[in-house]
Enzyme design. Structure first.
Site, PDB file in Angstrom:
ATOM      1  N   ASP A 125      -4.995  22.101 -11.562  1.00  0.00           N
ATOM      2  CA  ASP A 125      -5.334  20.900 -12.245  1.00  0.00           C
ATOM      3  C   ASP A 125      -4.763  21.211 -13.583  1.00  0.00           C
ATOM      4  OD1 ASP A 125      -6.430  18.873 -13.949  1.00  0.00           O
ATOM      5  OD2 ASP A 125      -8.484  18.772 -12.825  1.00  0.00           O
ATOM      6  N   LYS A 127      -6.184  10.605 -18.416  1.00  0.00           N
ATOM      7  CA  LYS A 127      -6.397  11.229 -19.882  1.00  0.00           C
ATOM      8  C   LYS A 127      -5.083  10.695 -20.776  1.00  0.00           C
ATOM      9  CE  LYS A 127     -10.053  12.279 -18.008  1.00  0.00           C
ATOM     10  NZ  LYS A 127     -10.456  13.647 -17.269  1.00  0.00           N
ATOM     11  N   ARG A 164       0.800  -1.245  -0.105  1.00  0.00           N
ATOM     12  CA  ARG A 164       0.016   0.041   0.219  1.00  0.00           C
ATOM     13  C   ARG A 164       1.072   1.362   0.004  1.00  0.00           C
ATOM     14  NH1 ARG A 164      -1.112   1.455   5.012  1.00  0.00           N
ATOM     15  NH2 ARG A 164      -2.464  -0.611   5.626  1.00  0.00           N
ATOM     16  N   TYR A 185     -13.483  21.389 -13.238  1.00  0.00           N
ATOM     17  CA  TYR A 185     -14.158  19.814 -13.397  1.00  0.00           C
ATOM     18  C   TYR A 185     -15.312  19.800 -12.341  1.00  0.00           C
ATOM     19  CZ  TYR A 185     -13.609  14.888 -13.684  1.00  0.00           C
ATOM     20  OH  TYR A 185     -13.884  13.589 -14.074  1.00  0.00           O
TER      21      TYR A 185
HETATM   22  C1  LIG Z   1     -10.892  13.470 -16.094  1.00  0.00           C
HETATM   23  C2  LIG Z   1     -10.582  14.748 -15.565  1.00  0.00           C
HETATM   24  C3  LIG Z   1     -10.488  14.732 -13.930  1.00  0.00           C
HETATM   25  C4  LIG Z   1     -10.588  13.502 -13.293  1.00  0.00           C
HETATM   26  O1  LIG Z   1     -10.070  12.379 -13.746  1.00  0.00           O
HETATM   27  P1  LIG Z   1     -10.275  10.718 -13.006  1.00  0.00           P
HETATM   28  O2  LIG Z   1      -9.088   9.969 -13.423  1.00  0.00           O
HETATM   29  O3  LIG Z   1     -11.494  10.545 -14.178  1.00  0.00           O
HETATM   30  O4  LIG Z   1     -10.863  10.872 -12.038  1.00  0.00           O
HETATM   31  C5  LIG Z   1      -9.947  15.737 -13.132  1.00  0.00           C
HETATM   32  N1  LIG Z   1      -9.605  16.975 -13.923  1.00  0.00           N
HETATM   33  C6  LIG Z   1      -9.765  17.092 -15.225  1.00  0.00           C
HETATM   34  C7  LIG Z   1      -9.459  18.281 -15.739  1.00  0.00           C
HETATM   35  C8  LIG Z   1     -10.510  16.136 -15.977  1.00  0.00           C
HETATM   36  O5  LIG Z   1     -10.695  16.083 -17.236  1.00  0.00           O
END
Ligand SMILES: *Cc1c(COP(=O)(O)O)cnc(C)c1O
Length: 388
Positions: free
Chosen positions: A180, A204, A55, A108
């Site tokens: 982000d 992504k 972990r 988001y």
């Molecule tokens: C998709 C996304 C997230 C979240 O990512 P997950 O892996 O789906 O939890 C956070 N910020 C942005 C800008 C995103 O497009």
């Protein structure tokens, strides 16, 4: 060493794994010690880079963390089970009851939900601000503001934020800047622009193949990293070994995919901007876009994700007819994979009223041939017209 060379070599130690180019997927919970003395030293060790329990990290997750940190221009990274986990784990680590956070209105949506429910329940208040506020953020900072949260460009509406101006105001008031940076991976250098914690949804482009959930929390400062690492460790929600490995593998081809998807996306965006059905294309790299000057100043590239505002009046049935019939644009959330996607965008706003004339459609351009994608879009506009 230039960026692309770093992407290929970061986190790789072939000698430690029998010469294999890639480290294996280490699957482990228990880690056997040879002696009681070794067992005891281990539990006192720093949580980084020491294999003590599954972990708490494995050689695979340490390699991924090293590589993603280098990719963002940071020193430390924490691998998380999703992008949303990177967001929530960071905010929980940095805020406590009585604190205040400023969050961009373009964020988001699940991040907004986290602030409005979990943080609110803990007695942490959130104020949403206009993403284009710039240095004006200073007026919203309260004595208990501990974090200013950014997402630039916003992943549904694509406003570019003046990160250096916002960061300067936040730091002058003693607040941390959390961003982000999923859209800006490789094209925006967060730490050179004043960001303290950069978050990545590695689901992504890093994963890049729509088959893994993964995130990362990247920092430069020692103490800040340890603070988040300790809180993250207390929750016990480590990402799975396979996912971390997929993220590491995806990183190796990231630059080639991004270059091509950004270039193709920009050409498709230009084509869309000439269409009579389109009121505005939301893509900061398009010279006609509102935030183009800021994008030119702060970014050296981008990705294949952008939005299109359709000219009103337009019915929901007509939009559905256009979207339902696409051959290559899959109708689904997420982005950054090798395939093209589309979704109608619904952005919740509380700080500013949405400045858009009509409905927004978000496109993600994959690695298909551009001609096929444009033909698909063209046929979609014909269905839109026919459905009236
Ligand atoms: C998709 C996304 C997230 C979240 O990512 P997950 O892996 O789906 O939890 C956070 N910020 C942005 C800008 C995103 O497009």
């Amino acid at each position: 060493m230039e960026r692309d060379t770093g992407l290929i070599h970061a986190g790789r130690r072939p000698k430690e794994v029998h010469g294999a180019v890639n480290p294996p997927v280490y699957r482990m919970s228990t880690v056997i010690a040879s002696t009681v003395a070794e067992l005891n030293t281990r539990s006192q060790g720093r949580p980084d880079k020491t294999v003590t329990y599954g972990r708490r990290g494995t050689p695979t997750s340490f390699a991924f963390e090293e590589a993603i940190a280098a990719t963002e221009g940071g020193r430390y990274a924490i691998a998380t089970a999703s992008g949303l986990s990177a967001i929530s784990s960071t905010l929980i680590a940095l805020l406590k009851a009585g604190d205040h956070i400023l969050v961009t209105d373009s964020t988001y949506d699940p991040a907004r939900y986290f602030c409005d429910t979990v943080l609110a329940g803990l007695g942490i208040t959130t104020t949403y601000y206009d993403p284009r506020i710039g240095a004006g953020i200073a007026a919203l900072i309260q004595p208990n503001t501990k974090v200013v949260y950014l997402e630039s460009p916003g992943s549904l509406t694509f406003e570019v934020q003046d990160v250096p101006a916002i960061a300067a105001a936040a730091h002058a008031a003693g607040a941390l800047v959390v961003a982000d940076n999923t859209w800006g991976i490789l094209s925006f250098r967060p730490f050179e622009k004043g960001v303290d914690v950069s978050l990545q949804a590695c689901t992504k482009y890093v994963g890049g193949h729509a088959d893994a959930m993964l995130g990362a929390i990247i920092t430069v400062d020692d103490d800040l990293h340890l603070k988040i690492r300790q809180s993250f460790g207390a929750f016990g929600s480590a990402p799975g070994s396979e996912e971390v490995w997929l993220g590491l593998r995806g990183l190796r081809s990231l630059s080639a995919r991004l270059d091509r998807q950004f270039a193709a996306g920009l050409r498709v965006a230009e084509w869309l901007s000439q269409r009579p059905e389109v009121a505005e294309v939301l893509h900061p790299a398009l010279p006609s876009s509102r935030d183009h000057a800021l994008w030119t100043r702060d970014f050296n590239g981008g990705c294949g994700l952008f939005g299109v505002v359709l000219k009103p009046p337009i019915s929901k049935t007509a939009i559905a007819a256009m979207l339902d019939g696409y051959h290559y644009f899959g109708l689904g959330y997420s982005w950054g994979g090798f395939e093209s996607l589309v979704v109608p965008a619904h952005q919740r706003r509380t700080a500013v009223t949405t400045p858009f004339a009509g409905p927004i459609i978000r496109y993600h351009i994959g690695l298909e041939a551009e001609g096929d994608l444009i033909a698909d879009l063209e046929a979609g506009f014909a269905r839109l017209a026919a459905a009236g």
